[in-house]
Design a protein around this motif. Sequence first.
Motif, short mmCIF file in Angstrom:
data_model
loop_
_atom_site.label_atom_id
_atom_site.label_comp_id
_atom_site.label_asym_id
_atom_site.label_seq_id
_atom_site.Cartn_x
_atom_site.Cartn_y
_atom_site.Cartn_z
N SER A 23 0.93 -1.13 -0.11
CA SER A 23 0.04 0.08 -0.10
C SER A 23 0.92 1.44 0.22
O SER A 23 0.39 2.21 -0.08
CB SER A 23 -0.96 -0.11 1.16
OG SER A 23 -0.22 -0.06 2.32
N THR B 87 -1.52 9.31 5.94
CA THR B 87 -2.30 8.61 6.55
C THR B 87 -1.51 7.87 7.79
O THR B 87 -0.22 7.52 7.32
CB THR B 87 -2.79 7.30 5.67
OG1 THR B 87 -3.65 7.90 4.81
CG2 THR B 87 -3.61 6.33 6.64
N LYS C 102 -1.39 4.98 10.49
CA LYS C 102 -1.79 3.62 10.58
C LYS C 102 -1.75 3.06 12.24
O LYS C 102 -0.71 3.19 12.81
CB LYS C 102 -1.35 2.53 9.76
CG LYS C 102 -1.60 2.66 8.36
CD LYS C 102 -1.22 1.48 7.40
CE LYS C 102 0.27 1.90 7.26
NZ LYS C 102 0.97 0.87 6.50
N ALA D 227 -2.48 -0.21 14.90
CA ALA D 227 -2.69 -1.61 15.12
C ALA D 227 -3.11 -1.68 16.80
O ALA D 227 -2.29 -1.13 17.49
CB ALA D 227 -1.66 -2.45 14.74
N LYS E 78 -5.81 5.52 9.88
CA LYS E 78 -6.61 4.11 9.59
C LYS E 78 -6.33 3.03 10.53
O LYS E 78 -5.15 2.80 11.14
CB LYS E 78 -5.58 3.51 8.38
CG LYS E 78 -6.31 2.31 7.72
CD LYS E 78 -5.68 1.93 6.53
CE LYS E 78 -6.22 0.52 6.01
NZ LYS E 78 -5.06 -0.23 5.62
N ILE F 115 -6.56 -0.43 12.57
CA ILE F 115 -6.06 -1.77 12.16
C ILE F 115 -6.60 -2.42 13.29
O ILE F 115 -5.63 -2.92 14.16
CB ILE F 115 -4.67 -1.93 11.57
CG1 ILE F 115 -4.24 -1.18 10.73
CG2 ILE F 115 -4.61 -3.51 11.13
CD1 ILE F 115 -3.09 -1.20 10.26
N THR G 146 4.13 -3.48 5.73
CA THR G 146 2.84 -3.61 6.77
C THR G 146 3.11 -3.11 7.97
O THR G 146 1.93 -3.15 8.71
CB THR G 146 3.01 -5.19 6.84
OG1 THR G 146 4.08 -5.89 7.14
CG2 THR G 146 2.35 -5.74 5.49
N PRO H 185 2.66 -0.78 11.06
CA PRO H 185 1.71 0.44 11.31
C PRO H 185 2.60 1.56 11.74
O PRO H 185 3.87 1.25 12.11
CB PRO H 185 0.85 -0.24 12.44
CG PRO H 185 1.57 -1.44 13.03
CD PRO H 185 2.55 -2.04 12.09
N ASP H 186 2.09 2.69 11.98
CA ASP H 186 2.81 3.52 12.70
C ASP H 186 2.85 3.88 14.15
O ASP H 186 3.59 4.58 14.72
CB ASP H 186 2.24 5.08 12.11
CG ASP H 186 2.40 5.02 10.55
OD1 ASP H 186 3.43 4.96 9.92
OD2 ASP H 186 1.42 5.12 9.84
#
Lengths: 453, 285
Positions: free
Chosen positions: A27, A33, A35, A37, A70, A72, A94, A96-97
Amino acid sequence: MRSTTPVVLFTAAVLAAGSLTGCGSGSGADRNTVKVAFIKDTNNRVKVRDDYVALVARQFEKANPGKKVKLIPVQASENDYYTKIQQMMRSPKTAPDLVYEDTFLISSDIRAGLLRPLDPYLKSWDDWRQFEPSAKAAARGQDGRTYGVPDGTDTRGLWFNRTVFAKAGLPADWHPRTWDEVLDAARTVKRKVPGVIPLNVFTGKGAGEAAVMQGFEMLLYGTGPDQLYDPTAKKWVTGTRGFKDSLRFLDTVYREKLGPEVSDALSPNIQTNVAAELLPEQKLAIDLDGSWLGQQWQKTGGAPWPQWARTLGQAPFPTQAGAPPGRVSLAGGWTWSIPARAPQPALGWKLIETFQSKANAREWCTRGAQLAVRKDVAADPRYLTSVPGIGFFTQLVAVSRYRPALPEYRQVAAAIGEATEAVTAGDATPEQAAARYDDTVRSLTGGAVVAKP
Amino acid sequence: MTRRLLRWSPLAPATVLLVLFLAGPVGYCGYLAVTDTQLTGQESASFVGLANFRHALADPEFRNAVLLTLVFTVVSALLGQNTLGLALAGLLRRASRPVRTVTGAVVITAWVLPEIVAGFLLYTFFERRGTLNAVLAWLHLPTQDWLFTLPILAVSFANVWRGTAFSMLVYSAALAEIPQEVTESAEVDGAGGLRRLWHITLPMIRRSIGTNLMLNTLQTLSVFGLIWALTRGGPGNRSQTLPVFMYDQAFVKSLIGYGTAVALLLLVVGALFSAVYLRLLREEV
């Protein structure tokens, strides 16, 4: 038939390729964006964390126009969640931030190089001064750097039934100062109120980490400093008097029949039994347990019991012989961390700041039945009145100790569970069980232990 | 040559998938077993050769697990499921239709229940305040804490309860195959029930017995959920069979490398059993 063969082959090849590469069309880095999780409860009806995260995400988007959050949510048991995020964090595609990490296991990810030290950000963040020192230490790596910002914690102490205590002639403001005083109270209950289990201390493998943390370590940490791990020598500790004494305490409880039936104590269902049956049905006088117990008896909990706030009292668990600070508690909890391979670490940090603003921290503590790790939230009257008993357990945060945040901890904990099980089941004396524990720790650390008789 | 290749080509996708999803993981298992891989907290794993296997063979807990696995398999699969399944199949042949339907339904329900659900059901049966003790108390018989005093027998009986249906189905089919005339003529010759069983029925269904024993054994060797729900291998390690031991090492103690080595050893145990049964099967033809 033959004419279709290429088609079949081609399809198979595509399928295989797709599954092998994990269907990963990267992605990529969308610069606007961020992300996040986090773990989603396996019970679909429990939405406390999801709702809170969504709330903070909306706030963040409003305060940072053009930025998107976003979410997750990873729906899994804790162990599976852990495996999943480790896999996500391995690749920049993959990762996340922002990721939600359990302080109990975070050290493994630090050792594996999956997380980013937050010190540069923390230096210029004023709110960090509001955090309890013990909570700050919870996500500190062995290199002295900090890898996560905690969002709450939990503590442990004694819950006792005032009605049973009245029948036994014990005080309603019970405050034991030594282990012996705890045992004496239990013996009094056994004598004067037959049919009631005097004292529950979790033990054995059935209760899992609950037995190790709420049970054994609450004892061990009251026998003297550094009974489990020596931070100066950077080695695990073996052969201590405290370890044997703690096992002896368990032996006394179960040999003198002050605790639940041994078979019940070792059953995998003991935790549920205590919270959902033994305590509400007034069949248990004293329980060494966690701060979260009250959740269960709220109107929305699993076993509503409106009178609990009046029936149950709380007392801190004492040190072995009353040595200062006189009370023992262990703490757990989760932190927000930034993966080493996060594409947008700066945005991730901004989101942590939003999560841990005073207002949001208070919101989370009251929604999630968490104990505050920020001093300003801990002193907030709105937080202190949100659940009965929360004030008592919050006081314990200051004396609470975290488990050694080390990669070997899980295996050490498993060895402790086995030692308590052997003693409780009567398969070994405290001395034998302690010796076996020492052997296990020595073998799993490759002999890097210090003996502290 | 080309013709031959082309003839094999329709099998290619299946072969590719088999290699990917079956041989792949097995090979990966073999690789993990010779490393010291851990679940977390390790920068990199290293090759340790056969150290995991040597460690297992010297580990008293592993030997305890092997012994318990044998007890569990012999008691529950060979003695329990197998004989009970045969007895039920034989009895049901003579039973009236309603009895047959009801019994069959009950036994098969136990079989189709998910392992973990059966585990919880049986937990309430064996537990100290459970159904079994209630019944015993009502009959004025001594009660005891089955899961605590006799854990390996309790889980074995649980497995019998759950797995008997399979044997019953296999033997029902086998018994139906026996020609009516053979039994009838034996009866005319004056052979009693036991004699007919020993000299006629058993020899004629020998193949089914072999197959059933093998399937039962392999299935029982890998039982995990049932034991986990009932005792978690405890108390102590008195019901810790190999699969439970393996799980404990790999996922509780994070020692994936050691856990996989144990899994491969379990495979060896299964292979040994199978070899014995295959031998038996070959002899009787």
